[in-house]
Design an enzyme around this catalytic site. Sequence first.
Site, short mmCIF file in Angstrom:
data_model
loop_
_atom_site.label_atom_id
_atom_site.label_comp_id
_atom_site.label_asym_id
_atom_site.label_seq_id
_atom_site.Cartn_x
_atom_site.Cartn_y
_atom_site.Cartn_z
N ARG A 192 36.13 7.26 9.84
CA ARG A 192 36.14 8.71 9.03
C ARG A 192 37.51 8.95 8.69
O ARG A 192 37.80 9.68 7.66
CB ARG A 192 35.51 9.59 9.63
CG ARG A 192 36.14 10.28 10.99
CD ARG A 192 35.22 11.37 11.65
NE ARG A 192 35.01 12.33 10.82
CZ ARG A 192 35.67 13.36 10.62
NH1 ARG A 192 36.97 13.56 11.35
NH2 ARG A 192 35.59 14.48 9.91
N PRO A 216 33.88 2.84 31.72
CA PRO A 216 33.82 3.92 32.32
C PRO A 216 35.29 4.34 33.02
O PRO A 216 35.98 5.47 33.26
CB PRO A 216 32.84 4.29 33.38
CG PRO A 216 31.79 3.32 32.94
CD PRO A 216 32.52 2.05 32.16
N GLU A 219 26.48 -4.56 36.03
CA GLU A 219 27.53 -3.74 37.01
C GLU A 219 28.90 -3.78 36.59
O GLU A 219 29.75 -2.84 36.74
CB GLU A 219 27.62 -4.69 38.36
CG GLU A 219 28.33 -4.15 39.30
CD GLU A 219 27.78 -2.73 40.03
OE1 GLU A 219 28.73 -1.98 40.49
OE2 GLU A 219 26.68 -2.53 39.69
N ASP A 270 40.31 18.97 10.90
CA ASP A 270 39.61 18.84 12.18
C ASP A 270 39.86 19.38 13.37
O ASP A 270 41.12 19.54 13.65
CB ASP A 270 39.05 17.37 12.50
CG ASP A 270 38.10 16.45 11.41
OD1 ASP A 270 37.34 17.49 10.82
OD2 ASP A 270 38.28 15.24 11.17
#
Length: 252
Positions: free
Chosen positions: A159, A94, A121, A174
Amino acid sequence: MRIDVLTLFPEMFEGVFSSSILGKACDKGIVALNTVNFRDYSNNKHNTVDDYPYGGGGGMVLKPEPIFAAVESLPLHQEEGQDPVKPRVILMCPQGETFTQKKAEELSNEQHLVFICGHYEGYDERIRQYLVTDELSIGDYVLTGGELPAMVVIDSVVRLLPGVLGNEMSAVTDSFSTGLLEYPHYTRPAKFRDWEVPEMLLSGHHENVKRWRRKESLFRTLERRPDLLEGRELSKEEKAWVVEWKGRKQEE
């Protein structure tokens, strides 16, 4: 390309790696996808891979020994007649750099990627300092582990490899690849209930269709992600389209 994933739950990747676009890319030999359970590299009799943090606090922290050992056990990617290639070692975290299409394009040029999926953690800081080359996050929220984010990044990267998509232009047009959101798409029937396909798309005039798509792409970006236009240098025509869009919004 070779992709290795270090995870405590390799079974989570079985369906993802064998299905759809990723499965076809593997079958074609374009990418080799491999999972490694880093618990197998634990150096204690209980096969533990985590421990309490020094200094106290809640949660458990992944130990450095099994992670380092697992990465160092991986065979290096080597093309015939070339030196072995050191992998990009990517920590899903994160705290990492927010993953973008631009990052996917960058990683698609690599020959060997290694993803580390954590739990608990966090990681022993020495993993960050001395092993990984990249830290990536797929958004400002926290999940129970790095497996789902790794799947997202891998799908996005694979991809883009030549030969993976049936139509090579799909990746080029895209959303985000051009810096704008993608234009609207339509298919048959030309009229569904009372809703008709824009007449321009039925005209057969390729240049006009191309221009319509550029315009609609800009409009969609103005509507949904105006932040993408910050700092972008607009052409004279695009500036006129912005004025047109603002006029429409005022009339609504």
